[in-house]
Design a protein around this motif. Structure first.
Motif, PDB file in Angstrom:
ATOM      1  N   ILE A  28      20.631  22.660  -2.636  1.00 58.71           N
ATOM      2  CA  ILE A  28      20.633  24.041  -2.163  1.00 58.71           C
ATOM      3  C   ILE A  28      21.548  24.908  -3.019  1.00 58.71           C
ATOM      4  O   ILE A  28      21.201  26.039  -3.395  1.00 58.71           O
ATOM      5  N   ARG A  29      22.717  24.379  -3.348  1.00 51.23           N
ATOM      6  CA  ARG A  29      23.663  25.152  -4.158  1.00 51.23           C
ATOM      7  C   ARG A  29      23.056  25.497  -5.518  1.00 51.23           C
ATOM      8  O   ARG A  29      23.123  26.646  -5.966  1.00 51.23           O
ATOM      9  N   GLU A  30      22.441  24.519  -6.168  1.00 54.41           N
ATOM     10  CA  GLU A  30      21.845  24.754  -7.479  1.00 54.41           C
ATOM     11  C   GLU A  30      20.656  25.716  -7.394  1.00 54.41           C
ATOM     12  O   GLU A  30      20.487  26.586  -8.262  1.00 54.41           O
ATOM     13  N   LEU A  31      19.847  25.554  -6.349  1.00 52.88           N
ATOM     14  CA  LEU A  31      18.704  26.451  -6.164  1.00 52.88           C
ATOM     15  C   LEU A  31      19.146  27.893  -6.021  1.00 52.88           C
ATOM     16  O   LEU A  31      18.576  28.816  -6.597  1.00 52.88           O
ATOM     17  N   ARG A  32      20.181  28.076  -5.221  1.00 51.72           N
ATOM     18  CA  ARG A  32      20.659  29.427  -4.964  1.00 51.72           C
ATOM     19  C   ARG A  32      21.197  30.070  -6.229  1.00 51.72           C
ATOM     20  O   ARG A  32      20.949  31.236  -6.516  1.00 51.72           O
ATOM     21  N   GLU A  33      21.918  29.297  -7.006  1.00 52.15           N
ATOM     22  CA  GLU A  33      22.466  29.825  -8.254  1.00 52.15           C
ATOM     23  C   GLU A  33      21.355  30.177  -9.245  1.00 52.15           C
ATOM     24  O   GLU A  33      21.450  31.155  -9.978  1.00 52.15           O
ATOM     25  N   ALA A  34      20.291  29.361  -9.233  1.00 51.21           N
ATOM     26  CA  ALA A  34      19.211  29.559 -10.205  1.00 51.21           C
ATOM     27  C   ALA A  34      18.239  30.655  -9.801  1.00 51.21           C
ATOM     28  O   ALA A  34      17.692  31.358 -10.663  1.00 51.21           O
ATOM     29  N   THR A  35      18.008  30.835  -8.495  1.00 50.98           N
ATOM     30  CA  THR A  35      16.934  31.727  -8.056  1.00 50.98           C
ATOM     31  C   THR A  35      17.401  32.925  -7.225  1.00 50.98           C
ATOM     32  O   THR A  35      16.626  33.860  -7.014  1.00 50.98           O
ATOM     33  N   GLY A  36      18.642  32.898  -6.727  1.00 51.12           N
ATOM     34  CA  GLY A  36      19.090  33.992  -5.860  1.00 51.12           C
ATOM     35  C   GLY A  36      18.469  33.952  -4.483  1.00 51.12           C
ATOM     36  O   GLY A  36      18.457  34.954  -3.756  1.00 51.12           O
ATOM     37  N   LEU A  37      17.958  32.789  -4.084  1.00 47.93           N
ATOM     38  CA  LEU A  37      17.326  32.625  -2.776  1.00 47.93           C
ATOM     39  C   LEU A  37      18.330  32.915  -1.657  1.00 47.93           C
ATOM     40  O   LEU A  37      19.493  32.551  -1.746  1.00 47.93           O
ATOM     41  N   THR A  38      17.864  33.589  -0.609  1.00 47.99           N
ATOM     42  CA  THR A  38      18.699  33.810   0.572  1.00 47.99           C
ATOM     43  C   THR A  38      18.629  32.565   1.449  1.00 47.99           C
ATOM     44  O   THR A  38      17.544  32.050   1.724  1.00 47.99           O
ATOM     45  N   VAL A  39      19.799  32.070   1.886  1.00 51.00           N
ATOM     46  CA  VAL A  39      19.860  30.819   2.651  1.00 51.00           C
ATOM     47  C   VAL A  39      20.628  31.042   3.943  1.00 51.00           C
ATOM     48  O   VAL A  39      21.710  31.637   3.940  1.00 51.00           O
ATOM     49  N   ILE A  40      20.054  30.568   5.044  1.00 48.12           N
ATOM     50  CA  ILE A  40      20.767  30.500   6.320  1.00 48.12           C
ATOM     51  C   ILE A  40      20.878  29.033   6.688  1.00 48.12           C
ATOM     52  O   ILE A  40      19.874  28.347   6.858  1.00 48.12           O
ATOM     53  N   SER A  41      22.093  28.544   6.778  1.00 52.57           N
ATOM     54  CA  SER A  41      22.340  27.141   7.100  1.00 52.57           C
ATOM     55  C   SER A  41      22.914  27.062   8.507  1.00 52.57           C
ATOM     56  O   SER A  41      24.034  27.518   8.751  1.00 52.57           O
ATOM     57  N   ILE A  42      22.135  26.511   9.438  1.00 50.58           N
ATOM     58  CA  ILE A  42      22.580  26.330  10.816  1.00 50.58           C
ATOM     59  C   ILE A  42      23.103  24.905  10.920  1.00 50.58           C
ATOM     60  O   ILE A  42      22.347  23.946  10.739  1.00 50.58           O
ATOM     61  N   THR A  43      24.399  24.756  11.161  1.00 51.61           N
ATOM     62  CA  THR A  43      25.005  23.443  10.996  1.00 51.61           C
ATOM     63  C   THR A  43      26.258  23.291  11.848  1.00 51.61           C
ATOM     64  O   THR A  43      26.843  24.282  12.278  1.00 51.61           O
ATOM     65  N   HIS A  44      26.652  22.052  12.094  1.00 49.69           N
ATOM     66  CA  HIS A  44      27.970  21.796  12.669  1.00 49.69           C
ATOM     67  C   HIS A  44      28.870  21.147  11.634  1.00 49.69           C
ATOM     68  O   HIS A  44      30.012  20.796  11.926  1.00 49.69           O
ATOM     69  N   ASP A  45      28.362  20.988  10.399  1.00 47.53           N
ATOM     70  CA  ASP A  45      29.107  20.358   9.316  1.00 47.53           C
ATOM     71  C   ASP A  45      29.896  21.415   8.548  1.00 47.53           C
ATOM     72  O   ASP A  45      29.327  22.206   7.791  1.00 47.53           O
ATOM     73  N   LEU A  46      31.213  21.436   8.731  1.00 50.37           N
ATOM     74  CA  LEU A  46      32.023  22.469   8.090  1.00 50.37           C
ATOM     75  C   LEU A  46      32.206  22.226   6.598  1.00 50.37           C
ATOM     76  O   LEU A  46      32.546  23.158   5.866  1.00 50.37           O
ATOM     77  N   GLU A  47      31.964  21.002   6.122  1.00 47.66           N
ATOM     78  CA  GLU A  47      31.973  20.755   4.678  1.00 47.66           C
ATOM     79  C   GLU A  47      30.820  21.537   4.030  1.00 47.66           C
ATOM     80  O   GLU A  47      30.969  22.127   2.963  1.00 47.66           O
ATOM     81  N   GLU A  48      29.676  21.522   4.693  1.00 43.43           N
ATOM     82  CA  GLU A  48      28.514  22.276   4.221  1.00 43.43           C
ATOM     83  C   GLU A  48      28.771  23.772   4.332  1.00 43.43           C
ATOM     84  O   GLU A  48      28.487  24.542   3.409  1.00 43.43           O
ATOM     85  N   ALA A  49      29.332  24.199   5.454  1.00 44.85           N
ATOM     86  CA  ALA A  49      29.588  25.619   5.673  1.00 44.85           C
ATOM     87  C   ALA A  49      30.554  26.191   4.651  1.00 44.85           C
ATOM     88  O   ALA A  49      30.483  27.380   4.307  1.00 44.85           O
ATOM     89  N   ALA A  50      31.461  25.355   4.134  1.00 44.49           N
ATOM     90  CA  ALA A  50      32.467  25.826   3.185  1.00 44.49           C
ATOM     91  C   ALA A  50      31.855  26.349   1.892  1.00 44.49           C
ATOM     92  O   ALA A  50      32.485  27.110   1.159  1.00 44.49           O
ATOM     93  N   LEU A  51      30.597  25.966   1.596  1.00 45.34           N
ATOM     94  CA  LEU A  51      29.936  26.405   0.372  1.00 45.34           C
ATOM     95  C   LEU A  51      29.246  27.758   0.527  1.00 45.34           C
ATOM     96  O   LEU A  51      28.808  28.351  -0.457  1.00 45.34           O
ATOM     97  N   ALA A  52      29.146  28.244   1.752  1.00 50.45           N
ATOM     98  CA  ALA A  52      28.437  29.499   2.014  1.00 50.45           C
ATOM     99  C   ALA A  52      29.269  30.706   1.582  1.00 50.45           C
ATOM    100  O   ALA A  52      30.479  30.606   1.365  1.00 50.45           O
ATOM    101  N   ASP A  53      28.603  31.855   1.467  1.00 52.47           N
ATOM    102  CA  ASP A  53      29.309  33.102   1.178  1.00 52.47           C
ATOM    103  C   ASP A  53      30.043  33.607   2.415  1.00 52.47           C
ATOM    104  O   ASP A  53      31.120  34.189   2.317  1.00 52.47           O
ATOM    105  N   ARG A  54      29.425  33.364   3.570  1.00 51.67           N
ATOM    106  CA  ARG A  54      29.975  33.886   4.813  1.00 51.67           C
ATOM    107  C   ARG A  54      29.642  32.919   5.933  1.00 51.67           C
ATOM    108  O   ARG A  54      28.584  32.280   5.916  1.00 51.67           O
ATOM    109  N   ILE A  55      30.552  32.812   6.911  1.00 59.61           N
ATOM    110  CA  ILE A  55      30.365  31.909   8.049  1.00 59.61           C
ATOM    111  C   ILE A  55      30.397  32.724   9.336  1.00 59.61           C
ATOM    112  O   ILE A  55      31.242  33.609   9.504  1.00 59.61           O
TER     113      ILE A  55
END
Length: 282
Positions: free
Chosen positions: A186-213
């Motif tokens: 997901i991280r590489e895809l977003r950097e390459a394509t500018g895709l908008t991503v919404i990650s619904i999660t309880h994993d804060l390691e994953e959330a730490a990579l987002a722009d906003r929580i």
């Protein structure tokens, strides 16, 4: 000019609206997501995350307030046009497979949408290449690892060329290796394509990579901000039953043990680099 790709305006939803003793699953919720952002929506079970996911894709409609997506108000009339611009990846990858091979599975939604064969083949190859699964084109999906299955599911969503990708607990059933594969994809895809991503999660390691929580609790938005803003308000998270990322917990323990760190770190790589710097000076 930044454009909102999804917004909630004072949205309330109750599963039993006629029963006054049942509290709303989501109440008075407002937020917006801009084109190209990665937003993580976090919270413990019962916080309202699953209801928000259903409101986002039109499986539910609010009793009050407005959900807007792709510049259109979510309604029975606009639902299919909005959904055509969304891709969704769910919790259990095994429940998403319908094809006998990886390429059949990725092509399934394209066939249903009447994409011409030549274009369909091109999109299948392109999307599998994007998630580094092209060499598994003719493999049976059920013989893949959990992380590989989710990458194929992401490829199926990408083949539809969505403006928005929603990951609904997409890493929660994976082992650490599979989780890392999917998050890195997901991280590489977003950097390459500018895709908008919404990650619904309880994993804060994953959330730490987002722009906003956005942190949810009992149907309400409790905290919103960058990962740094949210995680450095650590006490508030623990009060809501959420833990800090491993690297931040370890940073605190090391500092308490007398190790001089430059900061509390959200990623293990930065923590290791800081430790290497500290010990190389000795």
């Amino acid at each position: 000019m930044d454009l909102n790709i999804m917004s909630f305006e004072n949205v309330t939803f109750t599963y039993m609206p006629d029963n006054e003793s049942v509290r709303p699953a989501v109440e008075g919720l407002s937020f917006s997501i801009k084109q190209g952002e990665w937003i993580a929506l976090v919270g413990h079970n019962g916080s309202g995350k699953s209801t928000i996911a259903k409101l986002m894709n039109g499986l539910l409609f609010p009793q009050s307030g407005t959900v807007t997506a792709m510049d259109q108000k979510m309604s029975e009339e606009s639902l299919w046009e909005i959904r055509s611009q969304m891709g969704m990846v769910f919790q259990n990858p095994d429940n998403q497979f319908v094809g006998a091979t990886v390429q059949d599975d990725v092509a399934f939604a394209l066939e249903n949408n009447g994409v011409p064969h030549a274009e369909m083949v091109q999109r299948v190859h392109e999307s599998l290449r994007q998630v580094k699964m092209e060499e598994y084109l003719n493999h049976e999906p059920h013989h893949l690892s959990g992380g590989q299955k989710q990458r194929v599911a992401i490829a199926g969503a990408l083949a539809l060329r969505p403006r928005l990708l929603i990951l609904d607990e997409a890493t929660s059933m994976l082992d650490p290796q599979g989780r890392m594969e999917v998050i890195e994809t997901i991280r590489e895809l977003r950097e390459a394509t500018g895709l908008t991503v919404i990650s619904i999660t309880h994993d804060l390691e994953e959330a730490a990579l987002a722009d906003r929580i956005l942190v949810m609790n009992a149907g309400h938005k409790q905290v919103e901000g960058t990962p740094e803003d949210v995680f450095f308000a650590g006490n508030k998270l623990t009060e809501l039953g959420l833990d800090l990322p491993f690297a931040m917990r370890m940073s605190k323990l090391l500092t308490e043990a007398g190790v001089q760190l430059s900061n509390e770190h959200m990623s293990e790589d930065r923590l290791v680099e800081d430790l290497w710097t500290f010990y190389s000076k000795k």
